[in-house]
Motif scaffolding. Structure first.
Motif, PDB file in Angstrom:
ATOM      1  N   GLY A  14       0.858  -1.240  -0.051  1.00 24.39           N
ATOM      2  CA  GLY A  14       0.019  -0.044   0.150  1.00 24.39           C
ATOM      3  C   GLY A  14       0.892   1.146  -0.036  1.00 24.39           C
ATOM      4  O   GLY A  14       2.160   1.186  -0.121  1.00 24.39           O
ATOM      5  N   SER A  15       0.200   2.363  -0.082  1.00 21.11           N
ATOM      6  CA  SER A  15       0.901   3.685   0.157  1.00 21.11           C
ATOM      7  C   SER A  15       1.851   3.535   1.235  1.00 21.11           C
ATOM      8  O   SER A  15       2.959   4.087   1.134  1.00 21.11           O
ATOM      9  N   ILE A  16       1.576   3.429   2.336  1.00 16.65           N
ATOM     10  CA  ILE A  16       2.261   3.742   3.531  1.00 16.65           C
ATOM     11  C   ILE A  16       3.255   2.617   3.592  1.00 16.65           C
ATOM     12  O   ILE A  16       4.467   2.806   4.038  1.00 16.65           O
ATOM     13  N   GLY A  17       2.871   1.319   3.024  1.00 14.44           N
ATOM     14  CA  GLY A  17       3.886   0.113   3.080  1.00 14.44           C
ATOM     15  C   GLY A  17       5.122   0.397   2.104  1.00 14.44           C
ATOM     16  O   GLY A  17       6.156   0.293   2.342  1.00 14.44           O
ATOM     17  N   ARG A  18       4.607   1.124   0.974  1.00 13.76           N
ATOM     18  CA  ARG A  18       5.844   1.403  -0.079  1.00 13.76           C
ATOM     19  C   ARG A  18       6.639   2.532   0.422  1.00 13.76           C
ATOM     20  O   ARG A  18       7.826   2.448   0.254  1.00 13.76           O
ATOM     21  N   SER A  19       5.969   3.545   1.189  1.00 10.43           N
ATOM     22  CA  SER A  19       6.729   4.494   1.596  1.00 10.43           C
ATOM     23  C   SER A  19       7.868   3.947   2.843  1.00 10.43           C
ATOM     24  O   SER A  19       9.125   4.283   3.069  1.00 10.43           O
ATOM     25  N   ALA A  20       7.072   2.951   3.667  1.00 15.23           N
ATOM     26  CA  ALA A  20       7.963   2.307   4.639  1.00 15.23           C
ATOM     27  C   ALA A  20       9.370   1.644   4.069  1.00 15.23           C
ATOM     28  O   ALA A  20      10.442   1.789   4.739  1.00 15.23           O
ATOM     29  N   LEU A  21       9.001   0.942   2.932  1.00 16.77           N
ATOM     30  CA  LEU A  21      10.160   0.220   2.235  1.00 16.77           C
ATOM     31  C   LEU A  21      11.118   1.220   1.935  1.00 16.77           C
ATOM     32  O   LEU A  21      12.306   0.900   1.803  1.00 16.77           O
ATOM     33  N   LYS A  22      10.574   2.343   1.430  1.00 14.85           N
ATOM     34  CA  LYS A  22      11.610   3.276   0.969  1.00 14.85           C
ATOM     35  C   LYS A  22      12.647   3.944   2.094  1.00 14.85           C
ATOM     36  O   LYS A  22      14.005   3.893   1.997  1.00 14.85           O
ATOM     37  N   VAL A  23      11.809   4.147   3.057  1.00 17.66           N
ATOM     38  CA  VAL A  23      12.909   4.372   4.433  1.00 17.66           C
ATOM     39  C   VAL A  23      13.677   3.258   4.778  1.00 17.66           C
ATOM     40  O   VAL A  23      14.999   3.479   4.835  1.00 17.66           O
ATOM     41  N   LEU A  24      13.123   2.073   4.845  1.00 16.77           N
ATOM     42  CA  LEU A  24      13.869   0.967   5.249  1.00 16.77           C
ATOM     43  C   LEU A  24      15.337   0.599   4.289  1.00 16.77           C
ATOM     44  O   LEU A  24      16.286   0.048   4.798  1.00 16.77           O
ATOM     45  N   ASN A  89       2.024  -1.257  10.942  1.00 13.43           N
ATOM     46  CA  ASN A  89       0.622  -1.711  10.529  1.00 13.43           C
ATOM     47  C   ASN A  89       0.242  -0.614   9.399  1.00 13.43           C
ATOM     48  O   ASN A  89      -0.260   0.358   9.936  1.00 13.43           O
ATOM     49  N   GLY A  90       0.305  -0.911   8.179  1.00 13.13           N
ATOM     50  CA  GLY A  90      -0.221  -0.196   7.046  1.00 13.13           C
ATOM     51  C   GLY A  90      -1.324  -0.800   6.361  1.00 13.13           C
ATOM     52  O   GLY A  90      -1.483  -0.498   5.221  1.00 13.13           O
ATOM     53  N   ILE A  91      -2.065  -1.724   7.038  1.00  6.32           N
ATOM     54  CA  ILE A  91      -3.263  -2.380   6.593  1.00  6.32           C
ATOM     55  C   ILE A  91      -4.265  -1.292   6.589  1.00  6.32           C
ATOM     56  O   ILE A  91      -4.353  -0.463   7.553  1.00  6.32           O
ATOM     57  N   VAL A  92      -5.024  -1.251   5.664  1.00  2.83           N
ATOM     58  CA  VAL A  92      -6.043  -0.193   5.646  1.00  2.83           C
ATOM     59  C   VAL A  92      -7.499  -0.877   6.203  1.00  2.83           C
ATOM     60  O   VAL A  92      -7.932  -2.342   6.157  1.00  2.83           O
ATOM     61  N   GLY A  93      -8.191  -0.359   7.054  1.00  4.05           N
ATOM     62  CA  GLY A  93      -9.563  -0.608   7.758  1.00  4.05           C
ATOM     63  C   GLY A  93      -9.500  -1.491   8.716  1.00  4.05           C
ATOM     64  O   GLY A  93      -8.246  -1.878   9.119  1.00  4.05           O
TER      65      GLY A  93
END
Ligand code: NAD
Ligand code: MG
Length: 376
Positions: A14-24, A89-93
Motif C-alpha cells: 500500500g501507500s504507507i507500506g511502499r513509503s516504509a520500504l523506501k525508508v527501510l 501496521n499499514g493495513i487499511v480498515g
C-alpha cells in the motif's frame, strides 16, 4: 540474532507500506525487514520479497504456495514473528485490528498507520499495550507531530491539541457541489498521495474524526481538548498548546516517510536524507480556516461517536468503511456517505464493550446496517 532492528511491514504494497520500504531501504545498517504482507497485489509483493529477503511473506488472500503464508493466521504470524522488534501496521480498515492486538500481546512496538484499530478498539488496544509491554507509536502525520511536540514534556503540561486538516479537495466547494462530487474528484487530493479509502475520508473529513478519536486514546486527553483546523498547505502537521499558553508545532513538506522513520526511532532521531529538506520560502504562505461543519458533517458525527464511547466508534468506523466502498464502486453519491453513517449512528443501541468480541459485533452490525441502507 541480528544486530539490526527487525521490522515487520504489514500492508507492504500500500501507500504507507511502499513509503516504509523506501525508508527501510535507506536505513539497512539499522533495520532489516522480517516480514511482508499484502492482500492481492501478488507481483508487487514478489518484487518486494526479492529486494528485502524477509523471513516471512504472507499473501492474506493467497493459497499458501511458494512458501508464503496466507489467511489471517499468516497476518498474525507476521505480526508476532520472534525476529520483529517493530510491527509497522499499514493495513487499511478494520482488517488491521487483529494484527495490532496480536503484535501488542507479543510485546512489540507497533508503528501504527492503521488508525481504524484505535478507533474501533482504543481502550482495548491501549490496555493490551500496557499489560503486555507493547507500545503504540503513531505513524499518522498529525499524531507523529503531536508526539514529537510532547516528547520530553510531562503529560500534565499539555493543555490542548489542534490537529490540522488539509480540508481535502472540496474544502472551498459549496455544499451542493460537494454532495454530487465524482469519484475522480474525491480521489484528487490536493497535498497527499494515499490509498483510496483514506483519500475519500480526507474529502468527507471522516478522516479527521478518526484522527480525533485516535488522538484521544494515544495521548489520553478528553475530547474537548482536541480540536481540528483546516490548513490547506499541509505543512504544519499539528499544534500542541501547553498549560502556560505556549504552542509548539511540527512542520515539513507533506511526506509520510518522515513520520514513518520517527515511529521506528522514537524518541531518538537518526540521520536521513531521503526527503526534501524544508524551505520556509518555498512552503509559501500558510493559511488556516475553521472546518465548515455544515458541509462536512462527518467530523462532528465521528467526534460524537467518540464522546459516546462504548460500541459507537466501532459502528461509526464500520458504517463509514461500507459507505466509502459503495461510493468508490459507483453505487452511492458522495453526499450519501455522511447520510448513511448518520442514520446508522442514530439507530445504534450503544453498548459497553470490554473485549474484542463485542467490538467485532458492533463492527459487523454497523457494516450490515450501512449495507442495507445503501441498498447492497
Ligand atoms: P492502501 O490501500 O494504499 O494500502 C493498504 C494495504 O493493506 C495494502 O498493502 C493491501 O494489500 C493491504 N490490505 C488491504 N485489505 C486488507 C485485508 N483485508 N487484510 C490484510 N491486508 C489488507 O492504504 P494506505 O493509504 O497505505 O493506508 C493504510 C493505513 O494507513 C490506513 O489505515 C490509513 O488510514 C493510514 N494512513 C495512511 C496514510 C497515507 O499517506 N497513505 C497517512 C496516514 C494514515
Ligand atoms: Mg493524518
Amino acid at each position: 540474532m541480528s544486530a539490526t532492528v527487525g521490522v515487520a511491514v504489514l500492508g507492504s504494497t500500500g501507500s504507507i507500506g511502499r513509503s516504509a520500504l523506501k525508508v527501510l531501504a535507506r536505513q539497512r545498517d539499522r533495520f532489516h525487514v522480517v516480514a511482508l504482507t499484502a492482500f492481492g497485489q501478488q507481483e508487487q509483493l514478489e518484487a518486494q520479497a526479492a529486494g528485502f529477503h524477509p523471513a516471512l511473506v504472507a499473501l492474506v488472500n493467497g493459497n499458501g504456495g511458494n512458501g508464503w503464508r496466507s489467511g489471517r493466521a499468516g497476518l498474525v504470524e507476521a505480526a508476532t514473528h520472534p525476529d520483529a522488534d517493530i510491527v509497522l501496521n499499514g493495513i487499511v480498515g478494520a482488517a488491521g485490528l487483529e494484527a495490532t492486538l496480536a503484535a501488542l500481546r507479543a510485546g512489540k512496538r507497533v508503528a501504527l498507520a492503521n488508525k481504524e484499530s484505535l478507533v474501533m478498539a482504543g481502550e482495548l488496544v491501549m490496555r493490551t499495550a500496557r499489560e503486555c509491554g507493547g507500545q503504540v507509536v503513531p505513524v499518522d502525520s498529525e499524531h507523529s507531530a503531536v508526539l514529537q511536540c510532547v516528547t520530553g514534556h510531562r503529560p500534565e503540561g499539555v493543555q490542548r491539541l489542534i490537529l490540522t486538516a488539509s480540508g481535502g479537495p472540496f474544502h472551498a466547494w459549496d455544499a451542493e457541489r460537494v454532495r454530487h462530487a465524482t469519484v475522480a474528484e474525491a480521489l484528487n487530493h490536493p497535498t497527499w498521495r494515499m490509498g483510496r479509502k483514506i483519500t475519500v475520508d480526507s474529502a468527507t473529513l471522516a478522516n479527521k474524526a478518526l484522527e480525533v478519536i485516535e488522538a484521544h486514546f494515544l495521548f489520553d486527553l478528553p475530547y474537548e481538548r482536541i480540536e481540528a483546523v483546516v490548513h490547506p498547505q499541509s505543512v504544519i502537521h499539528s499544534f500542541v498548546e501547553f498549560v502556560d499558553g505556549s504552542v509548539l508545532a511540527q512542520l515539513g513538506f507533506p511526506n509520510m516517510e518522515l513520520p514513518i522513520l520517527y515511529a521506528l526511532t522514537h524518541p531518538e532521531r537518526i540521520p536521513d536524507t531521503g526527503v526534501a529538506r524544508f524551505d520556509p520560502v518555498a512552503a509559501g504562505p500558510l493559511t488556516f480556516e475553521p472546518v465548515r461543519t455544515e458541509v462536512f458533517p462527518l467530523l462532528a458525527l465521528g467526534r460524537q461517536a467518540g464522546l459516546t464511547g462504548g460500541s459507537a466508534p466501532a459502528a461509526f468506523n464500520a458504517a463509514n468503511e461500507a459507505a466509502v466502498a459503495a461510493f468508490l464502486a459507483g453505487r452511492a453519491p458522495f453526499g450519501r456517505i455522511a447520510e448513511v453513517v448518520e442514520m446508522v449512528l442514530e439507530e445504534q443501541i450503544v453498548t459497553a464493550v470490554s473485549g474484542l468480541e463485542e467490538i467485532l459485533e458492533a463492527d459487523a452490525w454497523g457494516r450490515r446496517r450501512a449495507g442495507e441502507l445503501l441498498g447492497s
